[in-house]
Design an enzyme around this catalytic site. Structure first.
Site, PDB file in Angstrom:
ATOM      1  N   SER A  22      31.081  81.227  73.533  1.00 17.94           N
ATOM      2  CA  SER A  22      31.789  80.345  73.548  1.00 17.94           C
ATOM      3  C   SER A  22      32.801  81.109  73.995  1.00 17.94           C
ATOM      4  O   SER A  22      33.520  81.253  74.446  1.00 17.94           O
ATOM      5  CB  SER A  22      32.792  80.308  72.622  1.00 17.94           C
ATOM      6  OG  SER A  22      32.649  80.322  71.222  1.00 17.94           O
ATOM      7  N   HIS A  66      26.853  76.029  76.557  1.00 19.51           N
ATOM      8  CA  HIS A  66      27.833  75.920  75.404  1.00 19.51           C
ATOM      9  C   HIS A  66      27.639  74.770  74.833  1.00 19.51           C
ATOM     10  O   HIS A  66      28.233  73.579  75.725  1.00 19.51           O
ATOM     11  CB  HIS A  66      28.802  76.499  75.335  1.00 19.51           C
ATOM     12  CG  HIS A  66      30.108  76.335  75.473  1.00 19.51           C
ATOM     13  ND1 HIS A  66      31.217  76.709  75.127  1.00 19.51           N
ATOM     14  CD2 HIS A  66      30.083  76.527  73.835  1.00 19.51           C
ATOM     15  CE1 HIS A  66      32.713  76.710  74.474  1.00 19.51           C
ATOM     16  NE2 HIS A  66      31.191  76.472  72.866  1.00 19.51           N
ATOM     17  N   ASN A  93      37.456  75.750  77.049  1.00 17.27           N
ATOM     18  CA  ASN A  93      38.467  76.867  76.060  1.00 17.27           C
ATOM     19  C   ASN A  93      39.907  77.157  76.975  1.00 17.27           C
ATOM     20  O   ASN A  93      39.993  77.723  76.169  1.00 17.27           O
ATOM     21  CB  ASN A  93      37.294  78.069  75.390  1.00 17.27           C
ATOM     22  CG  ASN A  93      36.580  77.286  73.854  1.00 17.27           C
ATOM     23  OD1 ASN A  93      37.185  76.502  73.629  1.00 17.27           O
ATOM     24  ND2 ASN A  93      35.568  77.841  73.510  1.00 17.27           N
TER      25      ASN A  93
END
Ligand code: CAA
Length: 298
Positions: A121, A142, A192
């Protein structure tokens, strides 16, 4: 040219690796999952068994599908058992040296046409690709936690990704029943990049006394329609894991919004890693979990 992925290998049978192996086997792919020790492998395979059993109990998984999934899935400690895989997904610890070692041992046996993918990540996909003998056949793939329930997969290409490889992996992600999105290799990718500053800001709001843990969580759940508040999510993902990701993003972008707040560092040092350690922003020793309101006093 797009290739069809049949046999799948997964490196690592932790929280993410076991989820990935489960969804691959559940969607019809013969799947081999590798761990470095027997106890780690047994724990991962048990997690899959429990998830499938939970699905059957909830009426979400047919008993025969759970059985067929188990039949398509095998666990191993030997890299040689992954030799025939068309795609191998790496989900080992977030440490470049450990990943490099795993790729070296794998590639000594793996079919040269096979694609390698990493579930990282935060690490640089281009750097990982360069550590293998097939940088053109290397992508980021991911998944999100909990893997069997979360629909999204980010497919990350690099400047070196060969034509056809991204399409092959996009089609594979769809074969798992996931919805893929495409991203380029920038730390944090899409999700993210946006999620990490938000959860770090929630910790800053707590540090500043804007609200309690329960009220901040409730505020974001009911005010924004999020399935869980930022502290419940932090406890699910792991405070240590998120701290690690935030530090890498801060190093990459040098922007304060990615800098982990002091309380987060103290929690990591204190071993308050979230649900998996029994304590984080909430205490999990009893049901329902109770907010750990003394955190800002230490
Ligand atoms: N097998 C099959 N289905 C199951 C199941 C099982 N063992 N357990 C639960 N389900 C089903 C349920 O039946 C339910 O289905 P319906 O929606 O059809 O009713 C669904 O899964 C949701 O389950 P629950 O009702 O038990 O739980 P919930 O509604 O509280 O949802 C959740 C749980 C999906 C985790 C939800 O809270 C959520 O989406 N949370 C946010 C998680 C998130 O943001 N994850 C990303 C983290 S970031 C990350 O992972 C990336 C990184 O790099 C750090």
């Amino acid at each position: 040219m797009q290739k069809q992925i049949k046999k799948v290998g997964v490196l690592g049978c932790g929280l993410m690796g076991s989820g990935i192996a489960q969804v691959a086997a559940q969607s019809g792919h013969p799947t081999v999952v590798l761990e470095v020790s027997r106890p780690a492998l047994d724990a991962g395979l048990k997690r899959i068994e429990a998830f499938l059993a939970g699905g059957v109990a909830k009426g979400k998984v047919k008993p025969e599908d759970a059985r067929d999934t188990q039949a398509r899935l095998s666990g191993t400690l030997e890299y040689a058992d992954l030799a025939e895989c068309d795609l191998v997904i790496e989900a080992v610890v977030e440490n470049l040296a450990a990943k490099r070692e795993a790729f070296g041992r794998l590639e000594a046996r793996l079919n040269p046409a096979a694609i390698l993918a990493s579930n990282t990540s935060s690490l640089c996909i281009t750097e990982m690709a360069g550590a293998t003998s097939r940088p053109g056949k290397f992508v980021g793939l991911h998944f999100f936690n909990p893997v069997p329930l979360m629909k999204l997969v980010e497919v990350v290409r690099t400047v070196r990704t060969e034509p056809g490889v991204e399409e092959t992996v996009l089609a594979f992600a769809r074969s798992l029943g996931k919805t893929p999105v495409r991203a380029v290799d920038r730390t944090g990718f899409i999700v993210n990049r946006l999620l990490v500053p938000y959860i770090l800001d929630a910790i800053r709001a707590l540090e500043e006394g804007v609200g309690t843990i329960a009220d901040i969580d409730q505020g974001m759940k009911l005010g924004c329609g999020y399935p869980m508040g930022p502290f419940t999510l932090l406890d699910l993902v792991g405070i240590d894991t998120t701290y690690f990701i935030a530090n890498i993003m801060f190093e990459e972008f040098r922007e304060p919004r990615f800098a982990p707040p002091p309380l987060m560092k103290r929690m990591v040092l204190a071993g308050y890693h979230g649900r998996k350690s029994g304590r984080g922003f909430y205490d999990y020793s009893a049901e329902p979990p109770t907010p750990n309101d003394s955190l800002t006093r230490g």
